[in-house]
Design a protein around this motif. Sequence first.
Motif, PDB file in Angstrom:
ATOM      1  N   ALA A 110       0.852  -1.191   0.000  1.00 44.00           N
ATOM      2  CA  ALA A 110       0.000   0.000   0.000  1.00 44.00           C
ATOM      3  C   ALA A 110       0.884   1.237   0.000  1.00 44.00           C
ATOM      4  CB  ALA A 110      -0.909   0.017   1.226  1.00 44.00           C
ATOM      5  N   PHE A 111       0.534   2.198  -0.836  1.00 42.36           N
ATOM      6  CA  PHE A 111       1.224   3.489  -0.870  1.00 42.36           C
ATOM      7  C   PHE A 111       0.289   4.527  -0.260  1.00 42.36           C
ATOM      8  CE2 PHE A 111       3.169   0.979  -4.221  1.00 42.36           C
ATOM      9  CZ  PHE A 111       4.519   1.143  -3.927  1.00 42.36           C
ATOM     10  N   ILE A 112       0.733   5.129   0.814  1.00 44.21           N
ATOM     11  CA  ILE A 112      -0.134   5.983   1.628  1.00 44.21           C
ATOM     12  C   ILE A 112       0.359   7.423   1.573  1.00 44.21           C
ATOM     13  CG2 ILE A 112      -0.967   6.381   3.991  1.00 44.21           C
ATOM     14  CD1 ILE A 112      -0.290   3.195   4.231  1.00 44.21           C
ATOM     15  N   GLY A 113      -0.563   8.326   1.310  1.00 44.08           N
ATOM     16  CA  GLY A 113      -0.254   9.753   1.319  1.00 44.08           C
ATOM     17  C   GLY A 113      -0.596  10.348   2.679  1.00 44.08           C
ATOM     18  N   VAL A 114       0.169  11.336   3.094  1.00 44.24           N
ATOM     19  CA  VAL A 114      -0.070  11.984   4.394  1.00 44.24           C
ATOM     20  C   VAL A 114       0.051  13.494   4.222  1.00 44.24           C
ATOM     21  CG1 VAL A 114       0.788  10.029   5.758  1.00 44.24           C
ATOM     22  CG2 VAL A 114       2.391  11.818   5.051  1.00 44.24           C
ATOM     23  N   SER A 115      -0.507  14.230   5.181  1.00 39.41           N
ATOM     24  CA  SER A 115      -0.269  15.677   5.173  1.00 39.41           C
ATOM     25  C   SER A 115       0.794  16.050   6.191  1.00 39.41           C
ATOM     26  CB  SER A 115      -1.574  16.436   5.443  1.00 39.41           C
ATOM     27  OG  SER A 115      -2.076  16.095   6.704  1.00 39.41           O
ATOM     28  N   GLY A 116       1.155  15.102   7.058  1.00 43.06           N
ATOM     29  CA  GLY A 116       2.207  15.381   8.024  1.00 43.06           C
ATOM     30  C   GLY A 116       2.795  14.107   8.593  1.00 43.06           C
ATOM     31  N   LEU A 117       4.067  14.191   9.009  1.00 37.01           N
ATOM     32  CA  LEU A 117       4.770  13.053   9.602  1.00 37.01           C
ATOM     33  C   LEU A 117       5.624  13.586  10.754  1.00 37.01           C
ATOM     34  CD1 LEU A 117       5.340   9.951   9.012  1.00 37.01           C
ATOM     35  CD2 LEU A 117       7.409  10.729   7.866  1.00 37.01           C
ATOM     36  N   THR A 118       5.356  13.086  11.960  1.00 40.43           N
ATOM     37  CA  THR A 118       6.131  13.492  13.132  1.00 40.43           C
ATOM     38  C   THR A 118       6.531  12.235  13.907  1.00 40.43           C
ATOM     39  OG1 THR A 118       4.369  13.580  14.802  1.00 40.43           O
ATOM     40  CG2 THR A 118       4.568  15.496  13.343  1.00 40.43           C
ATOM     41  N   GLU A 119       7.227  12.436  15.022  1.00 34.97           N
ATOM     42  CA  GLU A 119       7.592  11.296  15.872  1.00 34.97           C
ATOM     43  C   GLU A 119       6.345  10.545  16.342  1.00 34.97           C
ATOM     44  OE1 GLU A 119      10.421  14.655  17.081  1.00 34.97           O
ATOM     45  OE2 GLU A 119       8.773  14.337  15.718  1.00 34.97           O
ATOM     46  N   ALA A 120       5.214  11.243  16.428  1.00 37.70           N
ATOM     47  CA  ALA A 120       3.970  10.612  16.886  1.00 37.70           C
ATOM     48  C   ALA A 120       3.336   9.733  15.809  1.00 37.70           C
ATOM     49  CB  ALA A 120       2.968  11.680  17.336  1.00 37.70           C
ATOM     50  N   GLY A 121       3.699   9.954  14.547  1.00 39.70           N
ATOM     51  CA  GLY A 121       3.134   9.131  13.489  1.00 39.70           C
ATOM     52  C   GLY A 121       2.702   9.917  12.267  1.00 39.70           C
ATOM     53  N   LEU A 122       1.675   9.372  11.582  1.00 39.12           N
ATOM     54  CA  LEU A 122       1.185   9.914  10.313  1.00 39.12           C
ATOM     55  C   LEU A 122      -0.077  10.721  10.561  1.00 39.12           C
ATOM     56  CD1 LEU A 122       2.681   7.163   9.769  1.00 39.12           C
ATOM     57  CD2 LEU A 122       1.073   6.788   7.927  1.00 39.12           C
ATOM     58  N   VAL A 182      -3.342   0.584   5.959  1.00 36.59           N
ATOM     59  CA  VAL A 182      -2.306   0.242   6.946  1.00 36.59           C
ATOM     60  C   VAL A 182      -2.580  -1.134   7.553  1.00 36.59           C
ATOM     61  CG1 VAL A 182      -1.328   0.862   9.203  1.00 36.59           C
ATOM     62  CG2 VAL A 182      -1.671   2.634   7.465  1.00 36.59           C
ATOM     63  N   ARG A 183      -3.852  -1.391   7.880  1.00 41.40           N
ATOM     64  CA  ARG A 183      -4.211  -2.668   8.528  1.00 41.40           C
ATOM     65  C   ARG A 183      -4.120  -3.855   7.593  1.00 41.40           C
ATOM     66  NH1 ARG A 183      -8.527   0.264  11.015  1.00 41.40           N
ATOM     67  NH2 ARG A 183     -10.016  -0.431   9.448  1.00 41.40           N
ATOM     68  N   ARG A 184      -4.397  -3.637   6.320  1.00 44.06           N
ATOM     69  CA  ARG A 184      -4.662  -4.758   5.414  1.00 44.06           C
ATOM     70  C   ARG A 184      -3.576  -4.933   4.338  1.00 44.06           C
ATOM     71  NH1 ARG A 184      -7.955  -8.132   7.384  1.00 44.06           N
ATOM     72  NH2 ARG A 184      -8.622  -8.792   5.306  1.00 44.06           N
ATOM     73  N   SER A 185      -2.356  -4.487   4.612  1.00 40.42           N
ATOM     74  CA  SER A 185      -1.288  -4.598   3.618  1.00 40.42           C
ATOM     75  C   SER A 185      -0.059  -5.271   4.204  1.00 40.42           C
ATOM     76  CB  SER A 185      -0.881  -3.216   3.109  1.00 40.42           C
ATOM     77  OG  SER A 185      -1.978  -2.573   2.529  1.00 40.42           O
ATOM     78  N   THR A 186       0.611  -6.064   3.376  1.00 41.77           N
ATOM     79  CA  THR A 186       1.861  -6.685   3.798  1.00 41.77           C
ATOM     80  C   THR A 186       2.948  -5.629   3.967  1.00 41.77           C
ATOM     81  OG1 THR A 186       1.255  -8.706   2.635  1.00 41.77           O
ATOM     82  CG2 THR A 186       3.581  -8.441   3.199  1.00 41.77           C
ATOM     83  N   ARG A 187       3.093  -4.746   2.971  1.00 43.87           N
ATOM     84  CA  ARG A 187       4.072  -3.653   3.060  1.00 43.87           C
ATOM     85  C   ARG A 187       3.338  -2.321   3.026  1.00 43.87           C
ATOM     86  NH1 ARG A 187       9.077  -3.782  -0.894  1.00 43.87           N
ATOM     87  NH2 ARG A 187      10.092  -2.623   0.782  1.00 43.87           N
ATOM     88  N   LYS A 188       3.683  -1.460   3.962  1.00 41.94           N
ATOM     89  CA  LYS A 188       3.010  -0.166   4.082  1.00 41.94           C
ATOM     90  C   LYS A 188       4.049   0.922   3.840  1.00 41.94           C
ATOM     91  CE  LYS A 188       1.342  -2.752   7.959  1.00 41.94           C
ATOM     92  NZ  LYS A 188       0.870  -3.817   7.218  1.00 41.94           N
ATOM     93  N   VAL A 189       3.894   1.646   2.724  1.00 39.26           N
ATOM     94  CA  VAL A 189       4.889   2.627   2.307  1.00 39.26           C
ATOM     95  C   VAL A 189       4.259   4.017   2.294  1.00 39.26           C
ATOM     96  CG1 VAL A 189       6.476   3.302   0.460  1.00 39.26           C
ATOM     97  CG2 VAL A 189       5.996   0.868   0.868  1.00 39.26           C
ATOM     98  N   VAL A 190       4.865   4.937   3.035  1.00 43.24           N
ATOM     99  CA  VAL A 190       4.366   6.315   3.097  1.00 43.24           C
ATOM    100  C   VAL A 190       5.146   7.164   2.100  1.00 43.24           C
ATOM    101  CG1 VAL A 190       4.164   8.373   4.551  1.00 43.24           C
ATOM    102  CG2 VAL A 190       3.623   6.117   5.487  1.00 43.24           C
ATOM    103  N   LEU A 191       4.419   7.868   1.231  1.00 43.74           N
ATOM    104  CA  LEU A 191       5.031   8.786   0.274  1.00 43.74           C
ATOM    105  C   LEU A 191       4.898  10.194   0.845  1.00 43.74           C
ATOM    106  CD1 LEU A 191       3.582   7.332  -3.069  1.00 43.74           C
ATOM    107  CD2 LEU A 191       5.586   6.598  -1.764  1.00 43.74           C
ATOM    108  N   CYS A 192       6.023  10.836   1.126  1.00 40.32           N
ATOM    109  CA  CYS A 192       5.983  12.056   1.931  1.00 40.32           C
ATOM    110  C   CYS A 192       7.104  12.998   1.519  1.00 40.32           C
ATOM    111  CB  CYS A 192       6.146  11.646   3.403  1.00 40.32           C
ATOM    112  SG  CYS A 192       6.266  13.005   4.553  1.00 40.32           S
ATOM    113  N   ASP A 193       6.772  14.117   0.853  1.00 40.31           N
ATOM    114  CA  ASP A 193       7.849  15.047   0.529  1.00 40.31           C
ATOM    115  C   ASP A 193       8.257  15.811   1.794  1.00 40.31           C
ATOM    116  OD1 ASP A 193       6.714  17.951   0.429  1.00 40.31           O
ATOM    117  OD2 ASP A 193       5.216  16.764  -0.643  1.00 40.31           O
TER     118      ASP A 193
END
Length: 199
Positions: free
Chosen positions: A112-124, A139-150
């Motif tokens: 799974a490729f996941i988009g976020v608006s923010g990434l901190t020590e607390a998470g996504l 996040v729950r239903r994928s073998t590999r969870k990849v966050v795409l985050c500029d």
Amino acid sequence: PEHPLDQVEPEFDARLRKNRDAKERIARAALSLIAGQRTVALDVGTTTFMLARQIVDRPNLRVFTNSLRIGGLLGASKNEVYVAGGQIRGDEMTVCGPMAVAQFEQFWFDIAFIGVSGLTEAGLFDYSMDDSELKRVYVRRSTRKVVLCDASKFQRMSLVQIATLKEIDMVISEAAPPAELAAALNEADVAVHIAGAAT
């Protein structure tokens, strides 16, 4: 440290133009992870949309998304494309709500490729309560969870926390995260992939 809290989600087209080169690089790096994967979940967002553009020429994938933009783009490709059914969030052209969540909860994705608006020590983090529910499914239903985050999203929070760092496997960005975040990612066993310059 206090992280800035972003309240309002900019429009899709404006976000697509912002940091465009970085997002293109991230999308290309993400594409290299798809080799050998059969079932791919693509979250909503501008960087995932750019990844979808790269996938158009890669046949024989089974792609699941709740983005109508991505569904429309890939619908004419030689891939099997599935769009979640449910309520349309018109401004973002995404599908959300309990029907969409229940539908995608039945599946298991290779990656799974996941988009976020923010990434901190607390998470996504993300702006939208509606879209966040589907992000959690990915996040729950994928073998590999990849966050795409500029890099503009490092150390930014917004309304909804999607997941902790421990719940993801990899972050792809065009630049290294700041030291505190890098340490937290390392602690959570999250691989960080820095996408190379445009060739």
